[in-house]
Design an enzyme around this catalytic site. Structure first.
Site, short mmCIF file in Angstrom:
data_model
loop_
_atom_site.label_atom_id
_atom_site.label_comp_id
_atom_site.label_asym_id
_atom_site.label_seq_id
_atom_site.Cartn_x
_atom_site.Cartn_y
_atom_site.Cartn_z
N ARG A 1 0.83 -1.20 0.00
CA ARG A 1 0.00 0.00 0.00
C ARG A 1 0.87 1.26 0.00
NH1 ARG A 1 -3.84 -0.71 4.93
NH2 ARG A 1 -4.67 1.29 4.24
N VAL B 1 -5.38 6.83 5.98
CA VAL B 1 -4.03 6.81 6.58
C VAL B 1 -2.98 7.20 5.53
CG1 VAL B 1 -4.71 5.03 8.26
CG2 VAL B 1 -3.74 4.33 6.04
N HIS C 1 -7.48 7.30 12.20
CA HIS C 1 -6.94 5.94 12.13
C HIS C 1 -5.43 5.91 11.95
CE1 HIS C 1 -11.19 4.54 10.75
NE2 HIS C 1 -11.10 4.68 12.06
C1 BV8 Z 1 -12.68 -0.33 18.12
C2 BV8 Z 1 -6.59 1.82 9.55
C3 BV8 Z 1 -12.81 -1.06 20.36
C4 BV8 Z 1 -5.83 0.60 9.20
C5 BV8 Z 1 -8.95 1.17 9.70
C6 BV8 Z 1 -15.34 -7.11 15.92
C7 BV8 Z 1 -14.09 -7.08 16.54
C8 BV8 Z 1 -13.45 -5.88 16.85
C9 BV8 Z 1 -14.07 -4.68 16.54
C10 BV8 Z 1 -15.31 -4.73 15.91
C11 BV8 Z 1 -15.95 -5.91 15.61
N1 BV8 Z 1 -17.14 -5.63 15.00
C12 BV8 Z 1 -17.25 -4.28 14.91
C13 BV8 Z 1 -16.16 -3.72 15.46
C14 BV8 Z 1 -15.85 -2.35 15.56
C15 BV8 Z 1 -14.89 -2.09 14.38
C16 BV8 Z 1 -15.75 -1.82 13.17
O1 BV8 Z 1 -16.29 -0.74 13.03
N2 BV8 Z 1 -15.88 -2.82 12.26
C17 BV8 Z 1 -16.68 -2.59 11.06
C18 BV8 Z 1 -16.11 -3.40 9.90
C19 BV8 Z 1 -18.13 -2.99 11.38
N3 BV8 Z 1 -14.14 -0.92 14.76
C20 BV8 Z 1 -12.95 -1.07 15.34
O2 BV8 Z 1 -12.41 -2.14 15.55
C21 BV8 Z 1 -12.31 0.23 15.80
N4 BV8 Z 1 -11.86 0.05 17.16
O3 BV8 Z 1 -13.87 -0.48 17.98
O4 BV8 Z 1 -12.01 -0.57 19.28
C22 BV8 Z 1 -12.13 -0.59 21.57
C23 BV8 Z 1 -12.57 0.56 22.21
C24 BV8 Z 1 -11.93 0.97 23.35
C25 BV8 Z 1 -10.86 0.25 23.85
C26 BV8 Z 1 -10.41 -0.90 23.19
C27 BV8 Z 1 -11.04 -1.33 22.03
C28 BV8 Z 1 -11.11 0.56 14.94
C29 BV8 Z 1 -11.54 0.72 13.49
C30 BV8 Z 1 -10.36 1.26 12.69
C31 BV8 Z 1 -9.86 0.19 11.75
N5 BV8 Z 1 -8.79 0.75 10.91
N6 BV8 Z 1 -7.95 1.71 9.00
C32 BV8 Z 1 -5.52 0.56 7.74
O5 BV8 Z 1 -5.96 1.44 6.99
O6 BV8 Z 1 -4.82 -0.38 7.36
S1 BV8 Z 1 -10.49 1.12 9.03
C33 BV8 Z 1 -10.45 1.30 7.32
O7 BV8 Z 1 -11.84 1.41 6.97
C34 BV8 Z 1 -9.84 2.58 6.76
O8 BV8 Z 1 -9.44 3.51 7.72
C35 BV8 Z 1 -11.01 3.15 5.96
O9 BV8 Z 1 -10.93 4.50 5.78
C36 BV8 Z 1 -12.08 2.78 6.90
C37 BV8 Z 1 -13.50 3.04 6.57
O10 BV8 Z 1 -13.73 2.59 5.31
P1 BV8 Z 1 -14.06 3.76 4.23
O11 BV8 Z 1 -13.06 4.84 4.37
O12 BV8 Z 1 -15.49 4.12 4.36
O13 BV8 Z 1 -13.75 3.03 2.93
P2 BV8 Z 1 -14.72 2.02 2.22
O14 BV8 Z 1 -13.92 1.27 1.22
O15 BV8 Z 1 -15.50 1.28 3.26
O16 BV8 Z 1 -15.76 2.96 1.45
C38 BV8 Z 1 -15.32 3.74 0.36
C39 BV8 Z 1 -16.52 4.60 0.00
O17 BV8 Z 1 -16.10 5.49 -1.02
C40 BV8 Z 1 -17.67 3.78 -0.57
O18 BV8 Z 1 -18.87 4.25 0.02
C41 BV8 Z 1 -17.63 4.09 -2.06
O19 BV8 Z 1 -18.94 4.11 -2.62
C42 BV8 Z 1 -17.04 5.47 -2.08
N7 BV8 Z 1 -16.29 5.83 -3.28
C43 BV8 Z 1 -15.49 5.03 -4.04
N8 BV8 Z 1 -14.95 5.76 -5.05
C44 BV8 Z 1 -15.41 7.04 -4.90
C45 BV8 Z 1 -16.27 7.09 -3.79
N9 BV8 Z 1 -16.87 8.22 -3.39
C46 BV8 Z 1 -16.64 9.34 -4.12
N10 BV8 Z 1 -15.83 9.37 -5.21
C47 BV8 Z 1 -15.21 8.25 -5.64
N11 BV8 Z 1 -14.42 8.29 -6.73
#
Ligand code: BV8
Ligand code: ZN
Length: 249
Positions: free
Chosen positions: A79, A112, A128
């Protein structure tokens, strides 16, 4: 239906969004992987998205790193090489222009890749972390990579310990300072410009909802509906690189 008809709706909506931006300035912006898609940086959930080849549990978790630091670092280095060659796109520059015009005061990003900073954005809150930063698992030494590391996993120059990317993995808490700043900004803004996020990752995904709960306006730019769309006052359907520059025209 005439091919140009949807454009009329979009033109109307862009005018409405611009009115809200001016009337309730300064907004904050909230961005996800979609804003970097036109820079050639793969998104997480879209077609060809990063996760398609890998599942989040495999790579972006402390357990995965514990189990196989080399595999996780191979993925981050891949990446970093893409991001190293990427350039900010017109969407990034449009947010810089909106900041210069005083229409947005800060960009809260889930990304990031550091492209907002490279485009010249002054206020960026990274929820993040940042792929170019790394920290030592043993002595917490922090370093910034100027280019992708040659050898992986990279070692700490101070103690020889294992370095990890300074990003937030699934299951890890967000950086305290960044999260507090983002919530304060959301609570005190009368509007938020949400760009390129699926809105499913929490707690970052709560930011637009906090603005809404405090009576603020939500303007969303996305190529398709997202988890934010239900609370959007204006939904600008289109690519960020095409729609955002028209907001600053
Ligand atoms: C937390 C950094 C608790 C790393 C990222 C089970 C186990 C553990 C946790 C969980 C679990 N179930 C749920 C959770 C919570 C979890 C979570 O939310 N999971 C999701 C999948 C449901 N969250 C966490 O674990 C967070 N921490 O909860 O900790 C805790 C609390 C206190 C104390 C201790 C513990 C941490 C989450 C952070 C994860 N890290 N990134 C890396 O990058 O390698 S997340 C990763 O997803 C990226 O940061 C990314 O930005 C982020 C969100 O995704 P999007 O940015 O929205 O990207 P995506 O591809 O999804 O969407 C793109 C969009 O763009 C689409 O809508 C598309 O239509 C659109 N698009 C595309 N092209 C275009 C466009 N729009 C306009 N123009 C275009 N051209
Ligand atoms: Zn060290």
């Amino acid at each position: 239906m005439e091919a140009w008809l949807p454009m009329v709706g979009l033109v109307e909506d862009i005018r409405r969004a611009a009115e809200l931006l001016v009337q309730y300035r300064p907004f904050i912006a909230f961005t996800g992987a979609g804003i970097s898609a036109e820079s050639g940086v793969p998104t997480f959930r879209g077609r060809g998205g990063l996760w398609e080849r890998f599942r989040p549990e495999e790579l972006a978790t402390p357990e995965a790193f514990e189990r196989n630091p080399r595999l996780v670092w191979e993925w981050y280095r891949w990446r970093m090489e893409i991001i190293y060659k990427a350039r900010p796109n017109p969407a990034h520059y449009a947010l810089v222009e909106l900041e210069r015009l005083g229409l947005i005061r800060c960009v809260v990003t889930q990304n990031v890749d550091g492209l907002h900073q490279r485009a010249g954005q002054h206020c960026v809150v990274e929820l993040h972390g940042n792929i170019w930063r790394a920290r030592c698992m043993r002595c917490s030494y922090k370093l910034v990579f100027r280019e992708p590391p040659r050898e992986v996993p990279p070692r700490c120059p101070r103690c020889g310990g294992l370095l990890r990317p300074d990003v937030v993995w699934f299951g890890e808490p967000l950086p305290e300072e960044a999260w507090r700043t983002a919530v304060e900004l959301a609570e005190s803004s009368q509007g938020i410009l949400v760009v390129g996020t699926s809105g499913v990752v929490m707690p970052a995904g709560y930011i637009p909802h906090i603005v809404k709960q405090h009576g603020g306006y939500v303007v969303e730019v996305n190529i398709e509906e997202s988890a934010v769309t239900p609370i959007a006052d204006v939904f600008l359907k289109g690519r960020a690189g095409e729609v955002l520059p028209r907001l600053v025209e």
